[in-house]
Design a protein around this motif. Structure first.
Motif, short mmCIF file in Angstrom:
data_model
loop_
_atom_site.label_atom_id
_atom_site.label_comp_id
_atom_site.label_asym_id
_atom_site.label_seq_id
_atom_site.Cartn_x
_atom_site.Cartn_y
_atom_site.Cartn_z
N LEU A 1 -28.39 -7.67 16.71
CA LEU A 1 -27.38 -8.66 16.37
C LEU A 1 -26.07 -7.96 16.02
O LEU A 1 -26.05 -6.89 15.40
N MET A 2 -24.97 -8.59 16.38
CA MET A 2 -23.65 -8.00 16.18
C MET A 2 -22.97 -8.61 14.96
O MET A 2 -23.01 -9.80 14.73
N VAL A 3 -22.35 -7.75 14.16
CA VAL A 3 -21.52 -8.22 13.05
C VAL A 3 -20.10 -7.70 13.26
O VAL A 3 -19.88 -6.68 13.89
N ASP A 4 -19.15 -8.46 12.74
CA ASP A 4 -17.75 -8.06 12.81
C ASP A 4 -17.07 -8.52 11.54
O ASP A 4 -17.70 -9.08 10.65
N TRP A 5 -15.76 -8.33 11.48
CA TRP A 5 -15.04 -8.58 10.23
C TRP A 5 -14.19 -9.82 10.32
O TRP A 5 -13.52 -10.09 11.31
N MET A 6 -14.21 -10.61 9.24
CA MET A 6 -13.29 -11.74 9.04
C MET A 6 -13.06 -11.81 7.55
O MET A 6 -13.92 -12.24 6.79
N THR A 7 -11.91 -11.35 7.11
CA THR A 7 -11.69 -11.10 5.69
C THR A 7 -10.32 -11.61 5.26
O THR A 7 -9.39 -11.64 6.05
N GLY A 8 -10.22 -11.98 3.98
CA GLY A 8 -9.01 -12.62 3.49
C GLY A 8 -8.07 -11.73 2.70
O GLY A 8 -8.47 -10.75 2.06
N ILE A 9 -6.80 -12.10 2.75
CA ILE A 9 -5.76 -11.51 1.91
C ILE A 9 -4.92 -12.67 1.40
O ILE A 9 -4.64 -13.63 2.14
N GLN A 10 -4.53 -12.61 0.12
CA GLN A 10 -3.71 -13.67 -0.48
C GLN A 10 -2.32 -13.13 -0.80
O GLN A 10 -2.18 -12.02 -1.35
N ILE B 1 -21.88 -12.38 14.29
CA ILE B 1 -21.21 -12.94 15.46
C ILE B 1 -22.26 -13.42 16.45
O ILE B 1 -23.11 -12.64 16.88
N ASN B 2 -22.19 -14.68 16.80
CA ASN B 2 -23.14 -15.24 17.78
C ASN B 2 -22.68 -14.89 19.19
O ASN B 2 -21.99 -15.67 19.84
N THR B 3 -23.06 -13.71 19.63
CA THR B 3 -22.69 -13.28 20.97
C THR B 3 -23.60 -13.93 22.01
O THR B 3 -24.67 -14.46 21.68
N ALA B 4 -23.18 -13.88 23.26
CA ALA B 4 -23.98 -14.45 24.35
C ALA B 4 -25.35 -13.79 24.36
O ALA B 4 -25.48 -12.57 24.33
N GLY B 5 -26.38 -14.61 24.38
CA GLY B 5 -27.75 -14.13 24.42
C GLY B 5 -28.36 -13.83 23.07
O GLY B 5 -29.52 -13.39 22.99
N SER B 6 -27.63 -14.08 21.98
CA SER B 6 -28.13 -13.69 20.65
C SER B 6 -29.17 -14.65 20.08
O SER B 6 -29.89 -14.29 19.14
N TRP B 7 -29.27 -15.87 20.60
CA TRP B 7 -30.25 -16.82 20.07
C TRP B 7 -31.66 -16.24 20.14
O TRP B 7 -32.44 -16.37 19.20
N ALA B 8 -32.00 -15.59 21.23
CA ALA B 8 -33.34 -15.04 21.40
C ALA B 8 -33.62 -13.90 20.43
O ALA B 8 -34.79 -13.59 20.16
N TRP C 1 -26.68 -21.76 28.68
CA TRP C 1 -25.34 -21.61 28.10
C TRP C 1 -25.29 -20.57 27.00
O TRP C 1 -24.25 -19.92 26.81
N ASP C 2 -26.37 -20.34 26.28
CA ASP C 2 -26.34 -19.29 25.26
C ASP C 2 -26.13 -17.91 25.87
O ASP C 2 -25.61 -17.01 25.21
N LYS C 3 -26.49 -17.74 27.12
CA LYS C 3 -26.38 -16.44 27.78
C LYS C 3 -25.02 -16.23 28.45
O LYS C 3 -24.76 -15.16 29.00
N THR D 1 -21.51 -19.41 24.52
CA THR D 1 -21.10 -20.78 24.85
C THR D 1 -21.89 -21.80 24.06
O THR D 1 -21.37 -22.87 23.71
N LEU D 2 -23.14 -21.48 23.74
CA LEU D 2 -23.94 -22.39 22.92
C LEU D 2 -23.25 -22.65 21.59
O LEU D 2 -23.10 -23.80 21.16
#
Length: 588
Positions: A359-368, A493-500, A204-206, A244-245
């Motif tokens: 490993l993949m990184v992406d953005w999740m950022t706040g505005i008030q 970001i935990n993309t598919a297959g990233s656990w390995a 499922w991780d894949k 999916t994991l």
């Protein structure tokens, strides 16, 4: 530039955020007896976010001499950010946030630490500053919204059929989804919940979440809520990329445990004040009281000698380069920063770190958005289902019972609508550009327009004249020449297959290096402060083993799994080994 070699000293203490004297006094009265650090017990912690503070906390309680190096601000992504120039007439400045805080009931590592952070008047320390959000709202554009109670729901179940019916009924009732779609999703959740560990990590991780749930063959409502919104809310990822994991684990906690069995508290919790006031500042005060030292500095490299880290190259607040020596080094840095430290020499000793480059990184950022009037949107979090930028929000003043917002700024702010932007790559509705290509002013206007498009279709809940001001996370910086933003705080970001690709906290290859970032393999398997706390505790336990310490090991917690389904998980061990599908895995 040649660096000056030095050992950690108390003269290098960071003059950063200090809690009020009353908090420090409360911390002092509850201070446990701590052993004086013996030779060979000096620890340098690189990074002062949740992972770094957790590692420092656990080590200091066990008598280690700990120094934390942080380049920006203690608390990392979890901190509050004072809005410059907003304080008036003796009132403190308004508080901004990297993103609103969210403490699900299945979090256990963070609450365990919070109970050990004294707070004046609280029997359970900072933990008593957590309050429950009674509902969540799923807001649709040009369609009725759905408000879901966040208390315990459903009924006990004892069989897989009961599970399907209970979860399916809860989904169809609360989301107005068809019974067919709801039962189908409940069965996909059942498949995951009855999968053995070998299948979860090996299969499922894949698989991307969208593929796992067969979103392409379901209704629009199914695709929007259970595929797209679920992934962006949890991991700021697209459903065709998310593992999916990871998403299955979260579904098991939120939907597979309707009675909240084993939870630390209510399903949805947040703090009763600004994060720094309610949590981070008291935490720093506690660590200082335990002898932890804080230094302003940025790590630029690690020196290796005889299979060990011999020193860290640090640039301090004045710009001077230093070589910092210690017996043990804990890297509590974010993914994109930590992997810049892995030289060929380090990778030769720890080849498992090489996967981090993928490993993949992406953005999740706040505005008030600071409001002149109290908002009446929801008594909890709101997900804006159709928003191009995958927005979520919380109206904070209803929960800030310690210091109402009128006590900050110029006194006219009565609420703060804190918004997380989870999709920075999709064009918006106002300017037709993704958030990464919008100036701060354009971002504020775009987000405000998307909020109004969702909330003002039946009743006017947001009015322009009620908007006092706004504040965008300072980690976002605009390059006017390039017409593009940069982000100092991206999210793993935990993309598919990233656990390995993710490393463990410690191997014998580098005896005195321990990893405590949220990219480390953890049980919670999600880039969150809970994952950071678990990784830090794992690192400390490994350090205790290497040092030969007889101190108690840090507590580690596991995620909930329904005991009623354990026989099916045991059955799945043999089925997976034989190449067979899960017992409940019907064709999509």
């Amino acid at each position: 530039m040649a660096g000056q070699r030095m050992s950690v000293t108390r003269r290098t203490v960071l003059r950063g955020a200090v809690a009020a004297g009353a908090l420090a006094g409360a911390a002092a009265t509850l201070r446990p007896t701590a052993a004086v650090a013996d030779p060979g017990r000096r620890v340098v912690v690189l990074g002062g976010g949740v992972a770094g503070l957790t590692a420092a906390h656990e080590l200091a309680e066990r008598g280690f001499d700990v120094t934390v190096y942080e380049r920006r601000a203690l608390g990392g992504k979890a901190r509050s950010i004072a809005v410059p120039g907003t304080g008036r007439d003796g009132r403190p400045e308004l508080w901004g946030e990297h993103g609103f805080r969210f403490f699900p009931g299945f979090y256990k590592h963070i609450p365990d630490t919070m109970r050990r952070i004294p707070f004046a008047g609280n029997a359970n320390g900072v933990w008593d500053n957590l309050v429950a959000a009674p509902e969540a709202r799923f807001s649709r554009q040009n369609a009725p919204d759905t408000i879901i109670p966040m208390g315990r729901a459903g009924k006990p179940w004892a069989t897989p059929d009961d599970f399907r019916e209970t979860v399916g009924s809860a989904i169809s009732t609360s989301t107005k989804m068809t019974d067919t779609d709801a039962l189908y999703f409940a069965n996909r959740l059942l498949v995951f919940n009855t999968s053995c560990d070998a299948r979860r990590y090996g299969q499922w991780d894949k698989v991307p979440w969208r593929e796992y749930v067969g979103a392409g063959r379901r209704s629009t409502e199914f695709r929007m809520l259970l595929s797209r919104t679920l992934t962006t809310l949890l991991v700021a990822a697209k459903d065709d990329l998310a593992s999916t994991l990871t998403i299955g684990n979260m579904g098991e906690q939120f939907l597979g445990n309707p009675l909240e069995v084993g939870n630390d508290g209510a399903l949805d919790r947040l703090l009763n004040g600004a994060t720094n006031e309610a949590w981070i500042n008291p935490w720093v005060a506690r660590l200082r009281d335990l002898g932890v030292k804080f230094v302003s500095g940025e790590v630029r490299g690690l020196e290796v000698a005889d299979g060990r880290i011999s020193a860290a190259r640090i640039v301090d607040a004045s710009g001077a380069a230093q070589q910092v020596e210690a017996d043990y080094f804990v890297t509590a840095l974010s993914t994109e920063v930590a992997r810049t430290l892995w030289t060929p020499e380090i990778l030769a000793l720890r080849p498992d770190l090489a996967g981090m480059s993928q490993l993949m990184v992406d953005w999740m950022t706040g505005i008030q958005f600071f409001m002149r009037t109290q908002t009446d949107i929801a008594r909890g979090h709101v997900a804006y289902v159709d928003s191009p930028w995958s927005l979520t929000s919380i109206a904070q003043n209803q929960f800030w019972n310690r210091t109402p917002l009128t006590g900050f700024g110029d006194g006219s702010v009565r609420d703060c609508l804190s918004v997380d932007i989870s999709d920075w790559n999709t064009p918006g509705m106002l300017y037709g550009k993704p958030a990464k290509e919008c100036s701060p002013d354009e971002i504020s206007r775009e987000v405000w327009a998307q909020l109004k498009a969702h909330l003002n279709d039946e009743h006017v809940l947001l009015r322009d004249e009620d908007l006092h001001s706004w504040f965008l996370d300072t980690g976002i910086t605009w390059d006017a020449a390039q017409h593009r933003n940069a982000n100092a705080d991206p999210l793993l970001i935990n993309t598919a297959g990233s656990w390995a690709l993710r490393p463990v906290s410690h191997t014998a290859g580098l005896e005195n290096l321990f990893l405590a970032g949220d990219y480390v393999r953890t049980n919670v398997d999600l880039a969150t402060m809970e994952g950071a706390s678990e990784a830090a505790r794992t690192a400390v336990n490994a350090l205790l083993d290497v040092s030969g310490s007889n101190a108690p090991r840090c507590r580690l917690f596991t995620l909930y799994r329904a005991t009623e389904l354990e026989p099916f998980r045991q059955l799945d061990i043999g089925r997976y080994a034989a190449g067979q599908s899960n017992l409940f895995d019907a064709p999509l």
